[in-house]
Scaffold this active site. Structure first.
Site, mmCIF file in Angstrom:
data_model
loop_
_atom_site.group_PDB
_atom_site.id
_atom_site.type_symbol
_atom_site.label_atom_id
_atom_site.label_comp_id
_atom_site.label_asym_id
_atom_site.label_seq_id
_atom_site.Cartn_x
_atom_site.Cartn_y
_atom_site.Cartn_z
ATOM 1 N N CYS A 101 0.824 -1.212 0.000
ATOM 2 C CA CYS A 101 0.000 0.000 0.000
ATOM 3 C C CYS A 101 0.856 1.259 0.000
ATOM 4 C CB CYS A 101 -0.966 0.001 1.184
ATOM 5 S SG CYS A 101 -0.177 -0.243 2.782
ATOM 6 N N HIS A 141 -1.238 0.779 7.571
ATOM 7 C CA HIS A 141 -1.816 0.851 6.221
ATOM 8 C C HIS A 141 -1.769 2.290 5.694
ATOM 9 C CE1 HIS A 141 -4.131 -0.504 2.844
ATOM 10 N NE2 HIS A 141 -5.139 0.298 3.103
#
Length: 780
Positions: free
Chosen positions: A313, A727
């Site tokens: 990510c 994340h």
């Protein structure tokens, strides 16, 4: 009709070292899932689409004259409903699945030189190669890890643990923390038998950190989590000195020392591995609005998501921001499909960047899902940047791995990689929009003389002031006072006092230094540093930064340069080989006075090499220095020297880049004062390698036009305690509509969360906590 080509070509199965590109086309993101499938060249194993409008397979044949290909098509199998309970988590691992578990695959062999004539796959010189292609790991699988484990090893502290006098701990001693009443998340010190609670953990596991407090008071390094002990001898063992989870090969013996029989223990709490897995799997940004309704998925050009390849990510967030900028779109997006002519497109950076631009901007891979697909997810599948990730991270110690990385560090790496490639090929450099010139002013507090140093930069890393709120004032778990972006910029550009020995007057009173903008970029990248060291580990702090929605000015941070009446400090002359050449006349004069030549050279180097009185004063002031008789050592940095992250941060706060700070500290043996002197005496050194410096050309970056107004364009956000975990997602301000001139179009924030692309989201909240900000120049 027979094919003459199949017998004329020597076909061999792929070796283990060869890349087999069968997951997607090397020049676009078509996959075997498309109706036309993927053609794998049976000579070099390049993968090319067979689509009617692009047909990269045929383009590869024309360039390579490799006519025989294996066409692979596949259809997803219906998802099976899992009826049995999932297996117990015993290690940090992700089990791999075979392609046969998920797809029905069909293949044919054909000759492109014979207009796609289908050939018999059973032919002797074909069958072995086809089988080799189908059974080989694809290039994607070669560069990814199908199943990975966090390997936990012993350390010297668990291997040679010296325990205090043995005793049997009573039940009440094992009932709760020795410093509070907590009865869970308890850690037993294997050295002395103290029981302390752990730190708070994901999943609501409480803790006051008394186990850590015990270590800080006693330096007893190794503890075991009582609730994690199993009868078969496994448990969570943590070494505070290593600051890592460790393995204790003699755990049963060490526990029995305190009267704990391991065979009678039962695991009653989640292990650290289980908590970490649960933590990583729970990271999710809200995909609903304030009323609880699902956010609107977006489709079409510019709204294509990127599949998460497993901790990728950080890459997706950076790529989405870069390719939302006009310069990157103009440089790499060719709607007519023009691509470089290369026999190895998978390993050609220009091809992969154009492939990425086509995938993100064409809209071909951002179509509304079918009814069947909507049952699985309302979002398109997105594109998998596996080939790009493997190429751009090749040979890099961190970015070549499957571990989570720092998005800001990857952004800087991407800028340097693209810039270097652009210079080598003499193509337009899209990263120029980030470049500007900063200027550092240093003034001696003794003689008031000044020095100015200019540096070419691509970003600024601003410190975020930290002010904790009183407990009674804290709301919604917000423990920090919010600050404005202006406060961060003020802190970044404020004057700072530092230790400094003046080359001109010999004063040790110190100096003040300040960083400001000499020019302004088209796109200003700002990294917000919200970290503090906790037990020497950088820990992220959720300090809210208020960023204006309207354009704001940077005029107040413009450097005006040398002012009338200011006198410049002398510069230390160095040869092109970074060797100091002392003034011969002054050197002889000092030597005749009885000073050793080594000391004389040092004095001249540190006082400008032009003033005998200043050099003599320096000699008298430094006669007691322990290294006064060590030879002058310039440009011979100790490659094994460990540079303090704190020292790098101090120099970064002064406006120098991390590369410059590291090089200056290495060149000066880690001495902060000498590192500052080195930086100001080497104004043209950007901290890169000699090879990279030789490629640089003097350019004027940015402009000095004012007003210098900037407006927020996009942000990279992060959730998690560390930038190396958690994340990343991206919010980008975009025009939403079919045509830019369409009156119905409007501008709104778009959330890019891996393959999910939606309108809106919690952007107002995330703006306060973004990790990287992109501000575009606003010209009204």
């Amino acid at each position: 009709m027979s094919c003459p080509h199949v017998t004329d070509i020597a076909l061999r199965p792929p070796t283990a070292a060869q890349q087999v590109h069968k997951d997607d086309c090397t020049q676009c993101f078509d996959t075997p899932d498309q109706p036309w499938g993927i053609d794998v060249c049976l000579s070099c194993f390049n993968g090319g689409c067979d689509s009617p409008d692009r047909n990269h397979s045929f383009q590869h044949y024309r360039l390579s004259q490799h006519p025989i290909v294996l066409n692979i098509k596949r259809k997803p199998k219906p998802k099976k409903v899992r009826e049995e309970s999932p297996a117990k988590i015993l290690k940090l691992s992700i089990p791999g699945e075979t392609e046969a578990d998920n797809y029905d695959t069909t293949t044919i062999v054909k000759c492109l030189a014979c207009d796609g004539l289908e050939l018999d796959k059973a032919m002797p010189n074909v069958a072995e190669v086809v089988n080799g292609v189908l059974t080989a790991l694809s290039s994607t699988k070669q560069s990814e890890v199908k199943a990975w484990e966090e390997e936990i090893l012993p350390c010297e502290h668990t291997l040679v643990l010296d325990q205090d006098e043995a005793k049997v701990l009573a039940d009440q001693e094992l009932a709760h923390c020795s410093q509070c009443e907590l009865k869970e998340n308890l850690w037993l010190c294997l050295k002395c038998g103290n029981l302390g609670c752990g730190r708070q953990q994901f999943g609501g596991v409480g803790g006051n950190g008394h186990g850590l407090t015990h270590f800080e008071q006693t330096l007893h390094p190794v503890s075991v989590k009582l609730g994690s002990i199993t009868p078969d001898g496994t448990a969570d063992v943590y070494c505070y000195l290593c600051n890592e989870e460790r393995q204790d090969p003699n755990l049963a013996e060490h526990l029995w020392h305190w009267g704990i029989k391991i065979s009678e223990r039962q695991k009653v709490e989640k292990s650290l591995v289980e908590l970490q897995l649960e933590h990583n799997m729970k990271w999710e940004f809200s995909m609903t609005n304030e009323s609880g309704a699902e956010l609107q998925p977006l489709f079409g050009p510019g709204f294509t998501g990127l599949k998460n390849l497993g901790n990728s990510c950080y890459l997706a967030s950076v790529v989405q921001c870069l390719f939302s900028l006009p310069t990157f779109q103009e440089r790499y997006y060719y709607p007519n499909g023009d691509l470089p002519l290369t026999l190895d497109p998978a390993n050609d950076l220009e091809t992969q960047l154009r492939k990425l631009a086509d995938g993100l901007l064409s809209g071909r891979y951002s179509l509304p899902p079918s009814r069947e697909e909507q049952l699985e997810s309302p979002y398109p599948k997105g594109i998998a940047p596996s080939m790009f990730k493997a190429l751009v991270g090749k040979n890099h110690v961190e970015f070549s791995t499957m571990r989570q990385q720092d998005a800001f560090e990857f952004l800087l790496y991407m800028i340097q990689t693209i810039r270097r490639a652009s210079h080598q090929t003499h193509d337009a450099d899209p990263t120029k929009v980030f470049s500007f010139v900063s200027e550092q002013r240093l003034q001696c507090l003794g003689c008031k003389k000044v020095n100015y140093r200019t540096d070419l930069q691509d970003n600024i890393s601003v410190p975020v002031p930290v002010e904790r709120l009183p407990m009674e004032s804290s709301q919604d778990n917000q423990d920090f006072q919010s600050v404005s972006l202006k406060e961060c910029l003020d802190r970044f550009t404020q004057s700072e006092r530092l230790e400094y020995t003046c080359q001109a007057c010999g004063s040790k009173d110190g100096a003040v230094t300040r960083t400001a903008f000499k020019t302004f970029p088209e796109v200003l990248v700002v990294n917000a540093r919200r970290f503090e060291l906790v037990n020497w580990v950088p820990t992220k702090l959720d300090v809210p930064v208020v960023v204006p929605d309207e354009p704001f000015s940077l005029d107040d941070y413009f450097s005006t340069g040398l002012q009338p009446g200011e006198e410049l400090l002398p510069q230390t002359p160095l040869t092109s080989d970074n060797e100091f050449v002392p003034n011969g006349g002054i050197l002889s004069m000092l030597e005749e006075m009885g000073f050793p030549s080594t000391r004389c050279e040092k004095a001249l180097y540190n006082t400008g090499n032009s003033d005998p009185d200043a050099a003599m004063n320096w000699l008298f002031q430094h006669m007691e220095d322990p290294d006064i008789d060590d030879p002058l050592n310039l440009g011979k940095a100790d490659t094994n020297l460990q540079i303090s992250e704190g020292s790098i941060a101090v120099l970064a706060d002064m406006g120098f880049t991390v590369l410059q700070a590291k090089k200056a500290l290495k060149e000066t043996g880690g001495d902060m004062e000498r590192a500052v002197e080195w930086l100001f005496s080497h104004p043209d050194d950007d901290g890169s390698t000699t090879e990279a410096q030789s490629e640089r050309t003097e350019v004027t970056a940015g402009d000095a036009l004012m007003p210098a107004l900037f407006k927020l364009h996009s942000i990279i956000c992060h959730k998690g305690a560390s930038v190396h975990a958690g994340h990343y997602v991206t919010f980008i301000k975009k025009i939403i509509g079919e045509q830019p001139s369409d009156a119905a179009n409007d501008s709104d924030w778009v959330l890019f969360n891996d393959e999910k692309v939606v309108r809106g989201g919690e952007v107002d909240e995330m703006k306060k906590f973004a990790y990287v900000y992109f501000f575009e120049r606003y010209r009204g």
